[in-house]
Design a protein around this motif. Structure first.
Motif, short mmCIF file in Angstrom:
data_model
loop_
_atom_site.label_atom_id
_atom_site.label_comp_id
_atom_site.label_asym_id
_atom_site.label_seq_id
_atom_site.Cartn_x
_atom_site.Cartn_y
_atom_site.Cartn_z
N MET A 75 42.34 32.04 25.10
CA MET A 75 41.87 30.66 25.30
C MET A 75 42.46 29.71 24.26
N GLY A 76 42.59 30.21 23.01
CA GLY A 76 43.12 29.37 21.93
C GLY A 76 44.54 28.91 22.22
N GLY A 77 45.33 29.75 22.91
CA GLY A 77 46.74 29.40 23.15
C GLY A 77 46.99 28.80 24.52
N ARG A 78 45.95 28.62 25.31
CA ARG A 78 46.17 28.15 26.69
C ARG A 78 46.65 26.70 26.73
N ARG A 79 47.61 26.45 27.61
CA ARG A 79 48.06 25.09 27.90
C ARG A 79 48.11 24.96 29.42
N HIS B 292 50.69 29.93 28.14
CA HIS B 292 50.11 30.32 26.85
C HIS B 292 51.16 30.04 25.78
N ALA B 293 50.71 29.46 24.66
CA ALA B 293 51.65 29.00 23.64
C ALA B 293 52.60 30.10 23.19
N THR B 294 52.14 31.35 23.12
CA THR B 294 53.03 32.42 22.69
C THR B 294 53.28 33.47 23.79
N ALA B 295 52.24 33.83 24.56
CA ALA B 295 52.40 34.91 25.55
C ALA B 295 53.19 34.45 26.78
N ASN B 296 53.10 33.18 27.12
CA ASN B 296 53.80 32.68 28.30
C ASN B 296 54.15 31.20 28.10
N PRO B 297 55.06 30.92 27.13
CA PRO B 297 55.35 29.51 26.84
C PRO B 297 56.21 28.89 27.94
N PRO B 298 56.11 27.57 28.12
CA PRO B 298 57.01 26.91 29.08
C PRO B 298 58.43 26.90 28.50
N ARG B 299 59.43 26.68 29.38
CA ARG B 299 60.82 26.68 28.89
C ARG B 299 61.04 25.53 27.91
N VAL B 300 60.48 24.34 28.22
CA VAL B 300 60.56 23.19 27.32
C VAL B 300 59.15 22.95 26.77
N PRO B 301 59.00 22.85 25.44
CA PRO B 301 57.65 22.72 24.89
C PRO B 301 56.85 21.59 25.53
N ASP B 302 55.62 21.89 25.91
CA ASP B 302 54.66 20.90 26.45
C ASP B 302 55.01 20.33 27.81
N ILE B 303 56.04 20.91 28.49
CA ILE B 303 56.43 20.41 29.82
C ILE B 303 56.33 21.56 30.82
N CYS B 304 55.71 21.29 31.98
CA CYS B 304 55.53 22.32 33.00
C CYS B 304 56.88 22.72 33.63
N ASP B 305 57.14 24.03 33.68
CA ASP B 305 58.39 24.52 34.31
C ASP B 305 58.45 24.13 35.77
N ARG B 306 57.27 24.10 36.40
CA ARG B 306 57.21 23.97 37.85
C ARG B 306 57.39 22.53 38.33
N CYS B 307 56.69 21.58 37.65
CA CYS B 307 56.70 20.20 38.17
C CYS B 307 57.05 19.18 37.09
N GLN B 308 57.37 19.63 35.89
CA GLN B 308 57.70 18.76 34.75
C GLN B 308 56.52 17.90 34.29
N GLY B 309 55.31 18.26 34.73
CA GLY B 309 54.12 17.54 34.25
C GLY B 309 53.86 17.86 32.78
N ARG B 310 53.03 17.04 32.13
CA ARG B 310 52.67 17.25 30.71
C ARG B 310 51.64 18.37 30.59
#
Ligand code: AP5
Length: 264
Positions: free
Chosen positions: A153-157, A167-185
């Protein structure tokens, strides 16, 4: 197969989605149970891709409602309860699900994530499904030690647009803070702060855990250890359902499973 969750988010009056292909097996009608942060939403995204069933999350429904400019008094009090980590009232949740009963008749099947959460909600769901003439195939109960849950929960985005979960470390997006799928924040959920997390865990123990017994009595319970990578948990889930790993597009693994096909 393209899955469209508009009917779930907008409620009555919207047509249910029509999957373009018939699922290779199923349709599957599943309930995902488990404590907050165990990975239900992550598994729902992956199972949706593998099985062609629509991911129906009541938590996503309420988070989407937070964007409404003039929520009704009932909805406003529900959103305040949610921010504190408390459960929303059974009456409101059941009303919202009843308004979306068409989604439970979808020919692609469904994955209910976060509903039911109390025995009263489970009984209400049984009544709705009986009216529709459909039945649950299984209730998947995910289990994980508390310290791992807190870390997840602590790392969830979460994506503010399509609701994809990272997840910030277990499953990070390719670009920090940007959704891989739709480029949303991506954002961190308000109820992932320590005090709401404590309240959510307590609500789970008191109100939701009894559902494990409820579905065991109905002969629908599948207990799934949620340790390991998301792909490993998915493998266990599919195995419990008697589905081969090659069903759907799951062959390409976790990121492609999460990154395709589900629109919010
Ligand atoms: P809801 O949105 O349903 O939240 P929840 O049940 O508390 O579950 P979470 O979304 O926190 O966790 P999850 O199990 O889906 O985990 P996730 O996949 O995100 O409900 C929120 C609130 O809405 C409730 O508190 C309540 O107020 C209200 N509400 C909703 N429905 C209601 C109802 N029916 N009745 C009353 N009130 C209701 O994963 C967590 C993190 O871990 C992510 O970062 C993910 O990337 C990561 N992760 C997942 N799997 C793995 C893995 N295998 N390895 C490593 N990391 C992983």
């Amino acid at each position: 197969m393209r899955i469209d969750r508009t009917a779930w988010f907008k409620g009555g009056g919207f047509l249910q989605c029509e999957p373009e292909e018939t699922p290779r097996s199923g349709p599957y009608r599943l309930i995902l149970l488990g404590p907050p942060g165990v990975g239900k939403g992550t598994q729902a995204q992956m199972l949706s891709d593998a099985l062609g069933a629509c991911h129906l999350s009541t938590g996503d429904l309420f988070r989407a409602a937070m964007c409404q400019t003039e929520p009704s008094p009932a909805l406003r009090s529900a959103l305040n309860a949610m921010r504190r980590g408390e459960l929303v009232s059974d009456d409101l949740v059941v009303t919202m699900v009843r308004e979306r009963a068409g989604c439970l008749r979808c020919r692609g099947g469904f994955l209910l994530d976060g509903f039911p959460r109390t025995v009263a909600q489970a009984e209400a769901l049984d009544a709705v499904l009986a009216d529709l003439g459909v039945a649950i195939d299984a209730a998947m109960s995910y289990e994980l030690p508390l310290d791992e849950i807190v870390d997840r929960m602590g790392g969830r985005r979460t994506c503010s647009d399509c609701k994809a979960v990272y997840h910030a470390t277990a499953n990070p997006p390719r670009v920090p803070d940007i959704c891989d799928r739709c480029q949303g924040r991506l954002f961190q959920r308000e109820d992932d702060r320590p005090e709401p997390v404590r309240v959510r865990m307590q609500a789970y123990e008191e109100s939701t855990k009894p559902l494990v017994e409820y579905y065991e009595r109905e002969g629908k319970l599948q207990t799934i250890p949620a340790t390991g990578t998301p792909a490993e948990v998915l493998g266990r889930s599919l195995h419990a359902l008697g589905v081969g790993r090659t069903t759907g597009r799951i062959r390409n693994g976790y990121r492609s499973a999460v990154g395709q096909g589900v629109t919010g």
